[in-house]
Design a protein around this motif. Structure first.
Motif, PDB file in Angstrom:
ATOM      1  N   LEU A   5       0.827  -1.209   0.000  1.00 23.41           N
ATOM      2  CA  LEU A   5       0.000   0.000   0.000  1.00 23.41           C
ATOM      3  C   LEU A   5       0.861   1.258   0.000  1.00 23.41           C
ATOM      4  CD1 LEU A   5      -2.818   1.286   0.207  1.00 23.41           C
ATOM      5  CD2 LEU A   5      -2.656   1.036   2.697  1.00 23.41           C
ATOM      6  N   SER A   6       1.926   1.239   0.791  1.00 21.00           N
ATOM      7  CA  SER A   6       2.813   2.405   0.893  1.00 21.00           C
ATOM      8  C   SER A   6       3.528   2.686  -0.421  1.00 21.00           C
ATOM      9  CB  SER A   6       3.832   2.191   2.021  1.00 21.00           C
ATOM     10  OG  SER A   6       3.167   2.012   3.265  1.00 21.00           O
ATOM     11  N   ARG A   7       3.887   1.615  -1.139  1.00 20.28           N
ATOM     12  CA  ARG A   7       4.529   1.805  -2.451  1.00 20.28           C
ATOM     13  C   ARG A   7       3.574   2.465  -3.434  1.00 20.28           C
ATOM     14  NH1 ARG A   7       6.820  -3.392  -1.375  1.00 20.28           N
ATOM     15  NH2 ARG A   7       5.196  -4.379  -2.628  1.00 20.28           N
ATOM     16  N   ILE A   9       1.000   4.469  -2.612  1.00 17.87           N
ATOM     17  CA  ILE A   9       0.712   5.834  -2.159  1.00 17.87           C
ATOM     18  C   ILE A   9       1.887   6.769  -2.442  1.00 17.87           C
ATOM     19  CG2 ILE A   9       0.228   7.245  -0.117  1.00 17.87           C
ATOM     20  CD1 ILE A   9      -1.284   4.842   1.035  1.00 17.87           C
ATOM     21  N   LYS A  10       3.098   6.270  -2.232  1.00 19.84           N
ATOM     22  CA  LYS A  10       4.361   6.935  -2.609  1.00 19.84           C
ATOM     23  C   LYS A  10       4.841   8.028  -1.654  1.00 19.84           C
ATOM     24  CE  LYS A  10       3.843   5.957  -7.531  1.00 19.84           C
ATOM     25  NZ  LYS A  10       3.748   6.526  -8.899  1.00 19.84           N
ATOM     26  N   ASN A  11       3.967   8.929  -1.205  1.00 19.69           N
ATOM     27  CA  ASN A  11       4.459  10.017  -0.361  1.00 19.69           C
ATOM     28  C   ASN A  11       3.407  10.424   0.670  1.00 19.69           C
ATOM     29  OD1 ASN A  11       2.671  12.106  -1.602  1.00 19.69           O
ATOM     30  ND2 ASN A  11       3.973  11.762  -3.392  1.00 19.69           N
ATOM     31  N   ARG A  12       3.834  11.264   1.629  1.00 22.17           N
ATOM     32  CA  ARG A  12       2.959  11.630   2.742  1.00 22.17           C
ATOM     33  C   ARG A  12       1.763  12.461   2.279  1.00 22.17           C
ATOM     34  NH1 ARG A  12       4.675  13.716   8.776  1.00 22.17           N
ATOM     35  NH2 ARG A  12       2.542  13.837   9.587  1.00 22.17           N
ATOM     36  N   LYS A  13       1.969  13.325   1.300  1.00 20.34           N
ATOM     37  CA  LYS A  13       0.856  14.147   0.819  1.00 20.34           C
ATOM     38  C   LYS A  13      -0.282  13.267   0.300  1.00 20.34           C
ATOM     39  CE  LYS A  13      -0.430  17.792  -2.428  1.00 20.34           C
ATOM     40  NZ  LYS A  13       0.017  18.711  -3.508  1.00 20.34           N
ATOM     41  N   ASN A  14       0.060  12.266  -0.508  1.00 17.06           N
ATOM     42  CA  ASN A  14      -0.960  11.343  -1.016  1.00 17.06           C
ATOM     43  C   ASN A  14      -1.632  10.581   0.124  1.00 17.06           C
ATOM     44  OD1 ASN A  14      -0.449  12.093  -3.634  1.00 17.06           O
ATOM     45  ND2 ASN A  14       0.922  10.366  -4.064  1.00 17.06           N
ATOM     46  N   LEU A  15      -0.824  10.200   1.127  1.00 11.56           N
ATOM     47  CA  LEU A  15      -1.371   9.472   2.281  1.00 11.56           C
ATOM     48  C   LEU A  15      -2.371  10.346   3.040  1.00 11.56           C
ATOM     49  CD1 LEU A  15      -1.339   6.988   4.162  1.00 11.56           C
ATOM     50  CD2 LEU A  15       0.573   8.057   5.379  1.00 11.56           C
ATOM     51  N   ASP A  16      -2.020  11.614   3.255  1.00  7.37           N
ATOM     52  CA  ASP A  16      -2.929  12.527   3.965  1.00  7.37           C
ATOM     53  C   ASP A  16      -4.235  12.704   3.197  1.00  7.37           C
ATOM     54  OD1 ASP A  16      -1.022  12.836   5.902  1.00  7.37           O
ATOM     55  OD2 ASP A  16      -0.325  14.798   5.206  1.00  7.37           O
ATOM     56  N   THR A  45      -3.713   2.296  10.684  1.00  5.60           N
ATOM     57  CA  THR A  45      -3.254   2.028   9.322  1.00  5.60           C
ATOM     58  C   THR A  45      -2.468   3.217   8.773  1.00  5.60           C
ATOM     59  OG1 THR A  45      -5.211   0.651   8.949  1.00  5.60           O
ATOM     60  CG2 THR A  45      -3.987   1.342   7.007  1.00  5.60           C
ATOM     61  N   TYR A  46      -2.958   4.428   9.054  1.00 10.65           N
ATOM     62  CA  TYR A  46      -2.285   5.639   8.582  1.00 10.65           C
ATOM     63  C   TYR A  46      -0.846   5.687   9.098  1.00 10.65           C
ATOM     64  CZ  TYR A  46      -0.973  10.566   8.291  1.00 10.65           C
ATOM     65  OH  TYR A  46      -0.295  11.731   8.049  1.00 10.65           O
ATOM     66  N   ASN A  51       5.035   5.394   8.631  1.00  9.35           N
ATOM     67  CA  ASN A  51       6.349   4.894   9.044  1.00  9.35           C
ATOM     68  C   ASN A  51       7.071   4.196   7.899  1.00  9.35           C
ATOM     69  OD1 ASN A  51       6.070   5.826  11.667  1.00  9.35           O
ATOM     70  ND2 ASN A  51       5.194   3.912  12.421  1.00  9.35           N
ATOM     71  N   GLU A  52       6.312   3.493   7.080  1.00 10.74           N
ATOM     72  CA  GLU A  52       6.897   2.784   5.945  1.00 10.74           C
ATOM     73  C   GLU A  52       7.349   3.760   4.861  1.00 10.74           C
ATOM     74  OE1 GLU A  52       8.353  -0.442   4.004  1.00 10.74           O
ATOM     75  OE2 GLU A  52       7.460  -0.428   6.017  1.00 10.74           O
ATOM     76  N   ILE A  53       6.582   4.827   4.662  1.00 12.52           N
ATOM     77  CA  ILE A  53       6.930   5.823   3.645  1.00 12.52           C
ATOM     78  C   ILE A  53       8.143   6.642   4.071  1.00 12.52           C
ATOM     79  CG2 ILE A  53       6.147   7.972   2.548  1.00 12.52           C
ATOM     80  CD1 ILE A  53       3.314   6.744   2.530  1.00 12.52           C
ATOM     81  N   ILE A  54       8.165   7.069   5.340  1.00  9.35           N
ATOM     82  CA  ILE A  54       9.260   7.915   5.831  1.00  9.35           C
ATOM     83  C   ILE A  54      10.571   7.142   5.916  1.00  9.35           C
ATOM     84  CG2 ILE A  54      10.103   9.202   7.831  1.00  9.35           C
ATOM     85  CD1 ILE A  54       7.229  10.049   8.356  1.00  9.35           C
ATOM     86  N   GLY A  55      10.484   5.937   6.465  1.00 14.51           N
ATOM     87  CA  GLY A  55      11.704   5.146   6.598  1.00 14.51           C
ATOM     88  C   GLY A  55      11.380   3.673   6.627  1.00 14.51           C
ATOM     89  N   PRO A  56      11.382   3.025   5.474  1.00 15.40           N
ATOM     90  CA  PRO A  56      11.037   1.597   5.415  1.00 15.40           C
ATOM     91  C   PRO A  56      11.895   0.772   6.366  1.00 15.40           C
ATOM     92  CG  PRO A  56      11.292   2.520   3.217  1.00 15.40           C
ATOM     93  CD  PRO A  56      11.792   3.563   4.180  1.00 15.40           C
TER      94      PRO A  56
END
Length: 214
Positions: A5-7, A9-16, A45-46, A51-56
């Motif tokens: 899922l994190s791959r 979404i790619k970045n925090r902006k998309n996650l937010d 989940t968020y 955590n995975e996006i910032i630092g896998p």
């Protein structure tokens, strides 16, 4: 699932944005559909995705992951010693350590288990979580036929909703059953009514302890 899922979404902006869209989408379907339980699950989940996006995390073996949890349990507990935790670990399986928070594990071992005791009498504990209308029930006892059925029968009789159930069977034939539960129509209940419902629920759990079949 979180890694995949994190791959995507790619970045925090998309996650937010996805987080906000999900809240809006669920809330718009029905007034009562969005609740504190769904909010808690989505929040967990968020932050896992964040955590995975910032630092896998680097890939860790099963034993390494369990070892990390045990270290956290020891840091939380004021009673447990490393040798006692090692002794208790002999009767556990990986899911016991990986599907619960270190705080819950520390509480269970401290309050329900004496590592020198082979048999465990029926015991339970109910606490109110910070989230509105969510209670955490922990039951620890020796395994026996129809135990789970007896517990579920009480939920049905008392009109209690089960949000989550996790069952851990240990190698000494004891079981740890944990449930997240809620009361239907909680918002319309007075505090006295809520306390009465929880007390009635506790009384029926004590019947199981005394060998009475519900």
């Amino acid at each position: 699932i979180i890694k995949k899922l994190s791959r995507e979404i790619k970045n925090r902006k998309n996650l937010d944005l996805l987080y906000l869209l999900t809240v809006a989408d669920i809330s718009a379907v029905d007034q009562g559909l969005w609740n504190s339980w769904k909010a808690l699950l989505l929040e967990e989940t968020y932050f896992k995705c964040l955590n995975e996006i910032i630092g896998p995390n680097k890939k860790e073996s099963l034993n390494e992951r369990i070892s990390i949890v045990k270290d956290e349990v020891l840091s939380i507990s004021k009673k447990l010693k490393p040798n006692a935790l090692d002794e208790f670990s002999k009767i556990t399986y990986p899911n016991f350590w990986l599907l619960q928070s270190p705080k819950d594990i520390a509480f269970q071992i401290e309050n329900f288990f004496n590592v020198s005791k082979k048999n465990k009498d029926f015991d339970f504990y109910i606490k109110t979580l910070d989230e509105k209308n969510i209670f955490h029930l922990t039951i620890v006892t020796n395994d026996r036929p129809k135990l789970f059925l007896d517990i579920i029968s009480i939920f049905v009789l008392e009109d209690i909703s089960v949000l989550e159930a996790r069952i851990f069977t240990l190698d000494d034939e004891s079981v740890i059953d944990t449930f997240k539960i809620s009361l239907p129509r909680y918002e319309s209940l007075h505090e006295k009514e809520i306390n009465e419902k929880i007390n009635n629920f506790k009384k029926k759990l004590k019947l199981i302890k005394n060998g009475v079949t519900i």
